[in-house]
Design a protein around this motif. Structure first.
Motif, PDB file in Angstrom:
ATOM      1  N   SER A  39     -61.517 -23.320  70.437  1.00  4.33           N
ATOM      2  CA  SER A  39     -62.500 -23.339  69.359  1.00  4.33           C
ATOM      3  C   SER A  39     -63.774 -24.041  69.824  1.00  4.33           C
ATOM      4  CB  SER A  39     -61.924 -24.068  68.145  1.00  4.33           C
ATOM      5  OG  SER A  39     -62.844 -24.068  67.072  1.00  4.33           O
ATOM      6  N   PRO A  65     -67.767 -24.908  68.534  1.00  2.00           N
ATOM      7  CA  PRO A  65     -68.804 -24.844  67.497  1.00  2.00           C
ATOM      8  C   PRO A  65     -70.055 -24.142  68.018  1.00  2.00           C
ATOM      9  CG  PRO A  65     -67.909 -27.075  67.712  1.00  2.00           C
ATOM     10  CD  PRO A  65     -67.429 -26.291  68.898  1.00  2.00           C
ATOM     11  N   GLU A 103     -67.099 -21.471  64.226  1.00  2.00           N
ATOM     12  CA  GLU A 103     -66.143 -21.837  65.280  1.00  2.00           C
ATOM     13  C   GLU A 103     -65.763 -20.570  66.031  1.00  2.00           C
ATOM     14  OE1 GLU A 103     -65.078 -24.850  66.165  1.00  2.00           O
ATOM     15  OE2 GLU A 103     -66.218 -25.892  64.602  1.00  2.00           O
TER      16      GLU A 103
END
Length: 383
Positions: free
Chosen positions: A197, A199, A189
């Motif tokens: 945040s 991924p 993250e």
């Protein structure tokens, strides 16, 4: 008045896949440029006509579609089990800067044919007809690339695609060793300013690459170059992703130092298959690909997918749970990539050994063609 003379250096202008570059034999360079350093960089800057802040390309070998133009230096190898050493330099168009930190896999395909045509492969290695395995030591990343070149009457043929194998393509990264996943995670993250945040899968195969699913930040993955390169906010956004990912991978500290290497890491954004139209007008159907991918190289959206990034995609696609395999809807040993210029099939031989993911090799095919051979003129810097 005195007029500054030019010198003429033997060179070949070649295409490998969707990339083009100026190829030199090391022995043909001016003596001072035969070793790494300022003289070599200045020589290549003169060849390309850089810096060119307006990117008008009025004094270079070609108009660039990204922020750099590729140059390749090839020499006969003294390394056991290898035929030639290949050194790749990206000459930045807008600044006096040559980036030696990465490789262009597309031009590695061309380097095999160049090595044969320029006499760097011993004649006894060349059959009258057949396939020659040219083993290249890629000096930028310290890896072996095997290029299978068709030969007729001892000459490299350009009517068939060549096969490439990247052997053990995981690269050494300072601060995190030679792990395929430098953080030890399939998905990290990233804390990206303006996004929060995000991924990401951070991979060291082929070239250090940061993979994000672009739908997470409001894009589709089918964007053309103009949609990104003409949008300063988009470029700044992806550079923020690159800076955060580079710091997490241990490539730089702090993240602000990412500007010192425009080539690596690469930001690659992927998404599920979708219909789109390529830059040449070809209609690409979602059913003919496993995912769409776009990459940013030297701060600009690239017109295709470099083979080194394709190696990273092929490696990550074979491992369940990565951002890439999620976009491809499952781990795949072969993945069909839809990129701005068309499609590319890449395979990954990836295994889990002793708790670590190991990439044995990645495989793909590329076309190669000599566009022009002769001499390039550069100012004589010795007078």
């Amino acid at each position: 008045m005195a007029h500054a003379p030019q010198i003429r250096i033997p060179a070949v202008y070649m295409r490998g896949g969707t990339s083009k570059g100026v190829f030199f034999r090391l022995q043909d360079l001016p003596e001072a440029a035969q070793v790494p350093g300022e003289a070599r960089d200045n020589f290549l800057l003169s060849v390309i006509g850089s810096p060119d802040p307006d990117a008008r390309h009025g004094d270079d070998m070609r108009g660039a579609t990204s922020g750099a133009i590729e140059t390749v230096i090839v020499s006969r190898s003294a390394r056991p089990g290898h035929d030639v050493d290949c050194l790749f330099g990206q000459v930045h168009v807008g600044a006096s800067f040559v980036d030696w930190s990465g490789d262009c896999g597309n031009l590695s395909a061309a380097a095999g044919a160049f090595a044969i045509g320029s006499g760097l492969i011993h004649r006894e290695r060349l059959p009258r007809s057949g396939i020659v395995n040219v083993r290249i030591w890629q000096a930028n990343i310290g890896k072996t690339i095997v290029v299978r070149i068709p030969v007729t009457h001892g000459q490299a043929q350009e009517t068939d695609d060549v096969e490439l194998e990247f052997i053990d393509p995981v690269v050494e990264v300072k601060g995190s060793g030679s792990a395929m996943f430098p953080t030890g995670k399939l998905v990290d993250e990233l804390d990206v300013p303006g996004i929060g945040s995000l991924p990401a899968t951070l991979v060291n195969a082929g070239v250090p690459t940061i993979f994000v699913n672009v739908t997470d930040i409001g894009y589709t993955g089918t964007e053309v170059q103009e949609a990104i390169n003409d949008d300063p906010k988009a470029l700044a956004l992806f550079e923020s992703v690159r800076a955060e990912g580079a710091a997490r991978m241990g490539l730089i500290a702090p993240a602000e130092e990412v500007a010192s290497s425009k080539h690596a890491p690469i930001v690659a954004f992927v998404a599920a298959p979708a219909d789109y139209v390529s830059s040449s007008g070809q209609r690409i159907a979602a059913g003919d690909i496993d995912l769409v991918a776009r990459i940013l190289s030297m701060g600009k959206l690239h017109h295709a997918v470099m083979d080194t990034v394709a190696a990273a995609i092929g490696s990550a696609a074979a491992i369940h749970g990565t951002v890439v395999s999620q976009a491809a809807n499952g781990d795949k040993r072969e993945v069909r990539i839809g990129h701005p210029s068309g499609t590319l099939l890449v395979g990954g031989d990836v295994r889990r050994i002793g708790g670590e993911w190991i990439v044995i090799k990645t495989m793909m095919r590329q076309s190669v063609r000599v566009l022009m051979e002769g001499h390039v003129g550069v100012p004589d810097q010795t007078v």
